[in-house]
Design a protein around this motif. Structure first.
Motif, PDB file in Angstrom:
ATOM      1  N   ALA A 119      41.504  40.958  40.059  1.00 48.80           N
ATOM      2  CA  ALA A 119      41.811  39.955  41.088  1.00 48.80           C
ATOM      3  C   ALA A 119      40.956  40.188  42.328  1.00 48.80           C
ATOM      4  N   ARG A 122      37.459  38.814  41.725  1.00 48.03           N
ATOM      5  CA  ARG A 122      37.386  37.354  41.895  1.00 48.03           C
ATOM      6  C   ARG A 122      37.478  36.982  43.378  1.00 48.03           C
ATOM      7  N   TYR A 218      44.654  35.775  45.460  1.00 48.49           N
ATOM      8  CA  TYR A 218      44.615  34.377  45.016  1.00 48.49           C
ATOM      9  C   TYR A 218      44.998  33.400  46.118  1.00 48.49           C
ATOM     10  N   CYS A 241      38.583  31.883  37.419  1.00 48.84           N
ATOM     11  CA  CYS A 241      39.837  32.626  37.612  1.00 48.84           C
ATOM     12  C   CYS A 241      40.909  32.247  36.593  1.00 48.84           C
ATOM     13  N   HIS A 244      42.051  34.924  34.025  1.00 50.50           N
ATOM     14  CA  HIS A 244      42.738  36.054  34.673  1.00 50.50           C
ATOM     15  C   HIS A 244      44.131  35.652  35.128  1.00 50.50           C
TER      16      HIS A 244
END
Length: 311
Positions: A119, A122, A218, A241, A244
């Motif tokens: 995460a 990203r 996120y 994303c 994931h």
């Protein structure tokens, strides 16, 4: 009194998912198939990433490590369960039980931390693209993997050392298909207050902090994507994303299912079934999620199957 306090057992009995003899062979076939699919899928992902130079990036480096951890996780649990079903022998040695506990905790914790690292990867790629090469250099990526493994190993060793201090008397039956830490603590005849506190603390720490990091990443990613003017740009950013997010949802969703099952029911059988989703089904589905939603992985897999090399 001394002999009573130092009562030890040579092994335990894993009651498994079902004790009905007529269900053992169907369950054996089911779990053998799931195990083979998991091994095949995760090995293919690692081969695809390793053989394709286009996939030698931080995102796929972390994905290959995730596949390795998933492979190790199911291998820690399923082969012993298959042997028990096939031989109708539920026994597991004392040392074997503690070894299984250690490796399961190690790989499950690593799985959790790797998802958090992915995460972060990203987040840097989308929110700080100009600094991505610097912030996610090979050295930093390797360091993140090393930290994840180190934390997992240290926590697992500490949990095992805490459990080793317990005594086990006449009760040898573990109402699970593997040596789960909480189930092993339940059958101890020692005072387990400190052990339960440690388990709850470690579970909360490894559950809340990584999930908070993922949600924060996120939230920033969504904020950055919404600022992209073109719909095509938004789709391209979000598509990196998608896989994931699916894996994180599956991992934490099944983990929450296990927690709610243990909190709302006294049936160990229901908890065992819920644990299958978390520890067996999730590692099996992860390769499919990444291969079906990721064009680069699909292209690499096609080249492996066809026997060609990346251009």
């Amino acid at each position: 009194m001394e002999s009573e306090n130092q009562t030890y057992v040579s092994g335990f009995l894993l009651l498994g998912i079902s004790e009905k003899e007529e269900q053992q062979m169907p369950l054996f076939g089911l779990f053998l198939g799931m195990y083979l699919v998991t091994v095949f899928g995760n090995v293919l992902i690692m081969l695809a990433i390793g053989s394709d130079s286009h996939l030698h990036t931080p995102m796929y480096f972390f994905l290959s490590n995730l596949s390795l951890v998933d492979l190790c996780l199911v291998t820690t649990l399923v082969p012993k369960m298959l042997v028990n079903m096939l031989t109708q022998n539920k026994a597991i040695s004392y040392a074997g039980c503690f070894a299984q506990m250690y490796f399961f905790m190690n790989f499950a914790c690593s799985d959790n931390l790797l998802l958090t690292v992915m995460a972060y990867d990203r987040f840097v790629a989308i929110c700080h693209p100009l600094h991505y090469v610097t912030l996610m250099s090979p050295r930093i990526c390797s360091l993140l993997i090393l930290i994840s493994w180190s934390i997992s190993i240290l926590i697992s060793i500490f949990e095992i050392l805490m459990t080793r201090r317990l005594s086990f008397c006449k009760e040898r039956e573990i109402s699970h298909f593997f040596c789960d830490l909480s189930e092993v603590i339940k059958i101890s005849c020692s005072d387990t207050l400190i052990n339960n506190i440690v388990v709850y603390f470690a579970t909360g720490l490894l559950g809340i902090l990584p999930l908070t990091g993922i949600l924060f990443s996120y939230s920033q990613i969504c904020s950055s994507i919404l600022k992209v003017p073109s719909p095509g740009g938004k789709y391209k950013a979000f598509s990196t994303c998608g896989s994931h997010i699916s894996v994180v949802s599956l991992f934490y969703g099944t983990g929450l299912g296990v927690y709610l099952s243990s909190a709302t029911t006294q049936s160990s059988r229901n908890i065992s079934i819920a644990s299958v989703m978390y520890s067996v089904v999730t590692p099996m589905l992860n390769p499919f999620i990444y291969s079906l939603r990721n064009k680069d992985i699909k292209d690499a897999l096609k080249r492996i199957i066809s026997g060609t090399t990346s251009p």
